[in-house]
Each structure stands twice: as C-alpha cells, then as structure tokens.
Design a protein around this motif. Structure first.
Motif, PDB file in Angstrom:
ATOM      1  N   PRO A  67       0.819  -1.221   0.000  1.00  0.00           N
ATOM      2  CA  PRO A  67       0.000   0.000   0.000  1.00  0.00           C
ATOM      3  C   PRO A  67       0.850   1.268   0.000  1.00  0.00           C
ATOM      4  CG  PRO A  67      -0.831  -1.557   1.627  1.00  0.00           C
ATOM      5  CD  PRO A  67       0.470  -2.109   1.127  1.00  0.00           C
ATOM      6  N   GLU A  68       1.997   1.242   0.681  1.00  0.00           N
ATOM      7  CA  GLU A  68       2.865   2.412   0.728  1.00  0.00           C
ATOM      8  C   GLU A  68       3.410   2.741  -0.660  1.00  0.00           C
ATOM      9  OE1 GLU A  68       3.392  -0.305   2.814  1.00  0.00           O
ATOM     10  OE2 GLU A  68       2.394   0.583   4.545  1.00  0.00           O
ATOM     11  N   LYS A  69       3.842   1.705  -1.384  1.00  0.00           N
ATOM     12  CA  LYS A  69       4.377   1.925  -2.729  1.00  0.00           C
ATOM     13  C   LYS A  69       3.287   2.418  -3.664  1.00  0.00           C
ATOM     14  CE  LYS A  69       8.217  -1.327  -2.618  1.00  0.00           C
ATOM     15  NZ  LYS A  69       8.786  -2.546  -3.193  1.00  0.00           N
ATOM     16  N   ARG A  70       2.076   1.894  -3.514  1.00  0.00           N
ATOM     17  CA  ARG A  70       0.968   2.331  -4.374  1.00  0.00           C
ATOM     18  C   ARG A  70       0.582   3.772  -4.080  1.00  0.00           C
ATOM     19  NH1 ARG A  70      -2.877  -2.940  -5.509  1.00  0.00           N
ATOM     20  NH2 ARG A  70      -1.379  -3.868  -6.946  1.00  0.00           N
ATOM     21  N   ARG A  71       0.556   4.144  -2.804  1.00  0.00           N
ATOM     22  CA  ARG A  71       0.259   5.536  -2.456  1.00  0.00           C
ATOM     23  C   ARG A  71       1.323   6.469  -3.014  1.00  0.00           C
ATOM     24  NH1 ARG A  71      -2.032   3.388   2.303  1.00  0.00           N
ATOM     25  NH2 ARG A  71      -0.030   3.281   3.355  1.00  0.00           N
ATOM     26  N   ALA A  72       2.583   6.055  -2.900  1.00  0.00           N
ATOM     27  CA  ALA A  72       3.678   6.877  -3.419  1.00  0.00           C
ATOM     28  C   ALA A  72       3.571   7.019  -4.930  1.00  0.00           C
ATOM     29  CB  ALA A  72       5.025   6.259  -3.037  1.00  0.00           C
ATOM     30  N   TYR A  73       3.193   5.940  -5.616  1.00  0.00           N
ATOM     31  CA  TYR A  73       3.032   5.984  -7.071  1.00  0.00           C
ATOM     32  C   TYR A  73       1.936   6.983  -7.460  1.00  0.00           C
ATOM     33  CZ  TYR A  73       1.198   4.619 -11.610  1.00  0.00           C
ATOM     34  OH  TYR A  73       0.710   4.645 -12.890  1.00  0.00           O
ATOM     35  N   VAL A  74       0.784   6.909  -6.793  1.00  0.00           N
ATOM     36  CA  VAL A  74      -0.331   7.809  -7.108  1.00  0.00           C
ATOM     37  C   VAL A  74       0.053   9.249  -6.787  1.00  0.00           C
ATOM     38  CG1 VAL A  74      -2.710   8.429  -6.506  1.00  0.00           C
ATOM     39  CG2 VAL A  74      -2.101   6.036  -6.865  1.00  0.00           C
ATOM     40  N   ARG A  75       0.704   9.457  -5.641  1.00  0.00           N
ATOM     41  CA  ARG A  75       1.145  10.793  -5.258  1.00  0.00           C
ATOM     42  C   ARG A  75       2.074  11.388  -6.310  1.00  0.00           C
ATOM     43  NH1 ARG A  75       3.211   9.219  -0.503  1.00  0.00           N
ATOM     44  NH2 ARG A  75       1.291   8.859   0.582  1.00  0.00           N
ATOM     45  N   GLU A  76       3.054  10.591  -6.748  1.00  0.00           N
ATOM     46  CA  GLU A  76       4.020  11.062  -7.745  1.00  0.00           C
ATOM     47  C   GLU A  76       3.350  11.341  -9.088  1.00  0.00           C
ATOM     48  OE1 GLU A  76       7.712   9.146 -10.203  1.00  0.00           O
ATOM     49  OE2 GLU A  76       7.649   8.754  -8.045  1.00  0.00           O
ATOM     50  N   LYS A  77       2.430  10.465  -9.492  1.00  0.00           N
ATOM     51  CA  LYS A  77       1.736  10.630 -10.768  1.00  0.00           C
ATOM     52  C   LYS A  77       0.872  11.891 -10.757  1.00  0.00           C
ATOM     53  CE  LYS A  77      -0.270   7.787 -14.319  1.00  0.00           C
ATOM     54  NZ  LYS A  77       0.826   7.686 -15.265  1.00  0.00           N
ATOM     55  N   LEU A  78       0.159  12.130  -9.664  1.00  0.00           N
ATOM     56  CA  LEU A  78      -0.668  13.331  -9.552  1.00  0.00           C
ATOM     57  C   LEU A  78       0.190  14.591  -9.564  1.00  0.00           C
ATOM     58  CD1 LEU A  78      -3.326  12.209  -6.934  1.00  0.00           C
ATOM     59  CD2 LEU A  78      -3.751  12.819  -9.317  1.00  0.00           C
ATOM     60  N   ALA A  79       1.322  14.544  -8.889  1.00  0.00           N
ATOM     61  CA  ALA A  79       2.209  15.712  -8.859  1.00  0.00           C
ATOM     62  C   ALA A  79       2.787  15.979 -10.244  1.00  0.00           C
ATOM     63  CB  ALA A  79       3.336  15.485  -7.846  1.00  0.00           C
ATOM     64  N   LYS A  80       3.218  14.925 -10.923  1.00  0.00           N
ATOM     65  CA  LYS A  80       3.874  15.074 -12.226  1.00  0.00           C
ATOM     66  C   LYS A  80       2.896  15.472 -13.326  1.00  0.00           C
ATOM     67  CE  LYS A  80       6.546  12.345 -15.533  1.00  0.00           C
ATOM     68  NZ  LYS A  80       7.051  11.010 -15.832  1.00  0.00           N
ATOM     69  N   GLU A  81       1.734  14.815 -13.383  1.00  0.00           N
ATOM     70  CA  GLU A  81       0.819  15.014 -14.505  1.00  0.00           C
ATOM     71  C   GLU A  81      -0.246  16.075 -14.272  1.00  0.00           C
ATOM     72  OE1 GLU A  81      -0.729  11.378 -16.106  1.00  0.00           O
ATOM     73  OE2 GLU A  81       1.226  10.386 -15.999  1.00  0.00           O
ATOM     74  N   ALA A  82      -0.552  16.368 -13.009  1.00  0.00           N
ATOM     75  CA  ALA A  82      -1.632  17.320 -12.744  1.00  0.00           C
ATOM     76  C   ALA A  82      -1.185  18.488 -11.883  1.00  0.00           C
ATOM     77  CB  ALA A  82      -2.808  16.600 -12.090  1.00  0.00           C
ATOM     78  N   GLY A  83       0.071  18.487 -11.476  1.00  0.00           N
ATOM     79  CA  GLY A  83       0.556  19.582 -10.647  1.00  0.00           C
ATOM     80  C   GLY A  83      -0.053  19.610  -9.267  1.00  0.00           C
ATOM     81  N   VAL A  84      -0.483  18.453  -8.775  1.00  0.00           N
ATOM     82  CA  VAL A  84      -1.093  18.362  -7.457  1.00  0.00           C
ATOM     83  C   VAL A  84       0.028  18.184  -6.436  1.00  0.00           C
ATOM     84  CG1 VAL A  84      -2.763  17.118  -6.018  1.00  0.00           C
ATOM     85  CG2 VAL A  84      -3.182  17.376  -8.458  1.00  0.00           C
ATOM     86  N   GLU A  85       0.784  19.254  -6.232  1.00  0.00           N
ATOM     87  CA  GLU A  85       1.911  19.198  -5.299  1.00  0.00           C
ATOM     88  C   GLU A  85       1.423  19.084  -3.869  1.00  0.00           C
ATOM     89  OE1 GLU A  85       5.043  18.871  -6.076  1.00  0.00           O
ATOM     90  OE2 GLU A  85       4.693  19.090  -8.217  1.00  0.00           O
ATOM     91  N   GLY A  86       0.276  19.648  -3.575  1.00  0.00           N
ATOM     92  CA  GLY A  86      -0.265  19.585  -2.225  1.00  0.00           C
ATOM     93  C   GLY A  86      -0.516  18.166  -1.776  1.00  0.00           C
ATOM     94  N   ALA A  87      -0.679  17.259  -2.729  1.00  0.00           N
ATOM     95  CA  ALA A  87      -0.937  15.876  -2.367  1.00  0.00           C
ATOM     96  C   ALA A  87       0.269  15.266  -1.668  1.00  0.00           C
ATOM     97  CB  ALA A  87      -1.284  15.059  -3.607  1.00  0.00           C
ATOM     98  N   LYS A  88       1.464  15.784  -1.945  1.00  0.00           N
ATOM     99  CA  LYS A  88       2.655  15.239  -1.300  1.00  0.00           C
ATOM    100  C   LYS A  88       2.688  15.616   0.182  1.00  0.00           C
ATOM    101  CE  LYS A  88       5.867  15.042  -5.149  1.00  0.00           C
ATOM    102  NZ  LYS A  88       7.132  15.519  -5.688  1.00  0.00           N
ATOM    103  N   ASN A  89       2.247  16.815   0.504  1.00  0.00           N
ATOM    104  CA  ASN A  89       2.383  17.306   1.869  1.00  0.00           C
ATOM    105  C   ASN A  89       1.063  17.347   2.629  1.00  0.00           C
ATOM    106  OD1 ASN A  89       5.097  17.867   1.231  1.00  0.00           O
ATOM    107  ND2 ASN A  89       4.492  19.813   0.331  1.00  0.00           N
ATOM    108  N   LYS A  90      -0.011  17.654   1.938  1.00  0.00           N
ATOM    109  CA  LYS A  90      -1.285  17.935   2.586  1.00  0.00           C
ATOM    110  C   LYS A  90      -2.020  16.669   3.013  1.00  0.00           C
ATOM    111  CE  LYS A  90      -5.514  20.492   1.591  1.00  0.00           C
ATOM    112  NZ  LYS A  90      -6.187  21.270   0.586  1.00  0.00           N
TER     113      LYS A  90
END
Length: 133
Positions: A67-90
């Motif tokens: 689950p940790e790797k999957r969450r990290a994958y989704v977080r990275e994909k959202l940040a890279k493709e949608a600019g959802v940087e807040g997802a990393k910290n928020k």
C-alpha cells in the motif's frame, strides 16, 4: 475525482489497451496502446475537468502489492501530470479520492431521498452529468 484540484483520476484495466504488434502474447507495456473508447472518455473528461490522470493497469501492477508503494506511485503521478503538489504534503491522494467518492455517494442518496419524502415538486430532475466510465 478530486474536487479540490478539479482532477479526474481513472484506473484503466486491461480492456482499455490493446497490443500494437501482431504478437500479442507478451504483455510488454511499451507495445500497449489505449483504445479509441478510452481516448474518447479522456477527451470528454478533459472538457469537464482541469486535468485527467490515468493509471494504466500494468504500471499499477508493477508497483507491487505494498500500500505504501501504491500511495507513493499515485502521489508522484498526480504531482507530475496534474501539478497536485499539495498531495505530497497535505494529504494522501488515495484517501482524498476515497473521501470524494464517499461525498458523491452521500450526495446522491440525499438528492434521491429529497424527492421521496413528499417535500419536493416531484420533477426528479438530476444534474445529468453522465460521466460514467
């Protein structure tokens, strides 16, 4: 759907892809192409949302079952493709998607229940978004 970011997130299974080579026996991700139906869906979503992020089944599979790797994958994909940087910290984007789905389900129950309690006009008109995928 992440309403705070106006981002649609689609997890695309094997039926959303086909092999580009005559040899479809290998599941080589570099030879996988999206179907026309999937391309159309994303085009329509892009007209309703600021961004559309797709998660291909073969990339999801490659993250493993952690689950940790999957969450990290989704977080990275959202940040890279949608600019959802807040997802990393928020907050965890997977948790945000789950919460958004719960809110939409609750809203649908409330809206459908409002006409059945006798207080509505009985018109039964909904939002008509029709974005089912």
């Amino acid at each position: 759907y992440l309403p705070d970011y106006d981002v649609a997130v689609e997890f695309d299974g094997p039926l959303h892809y086909y092999h580009s080579s005559a040899s479809s026996s290998s599941l080589n991700a570099s030879k996988m192409l999206r179907t026309a139906k999937t391309e159309l869906r994303d085009c329509l979503l892009a007209k309703q949302c600021a961004k559309v992020v797709t998660v291909p089944w073969f990339e999801w599979r490659d993250t493993g079952s952690s689950p940790e790797k999957r969450r990290a994958y989704v977080r990275e994909k959202l940040a890279k493709e949608a600019g959802v940087e807040g997802a990393k910290n928020k907050e965890d984007p997977a948790a945000a998607m789950k919460a958004a789905a719960g809110k939409q389900a609750k809203k649908a129950v409330v809206e459908s229940g409002s006409d059945s309690d006798g207080g509505g006009s009985g018109s039964g008109s909904g939002s008509g978004s029709g974005s089912g995928s």
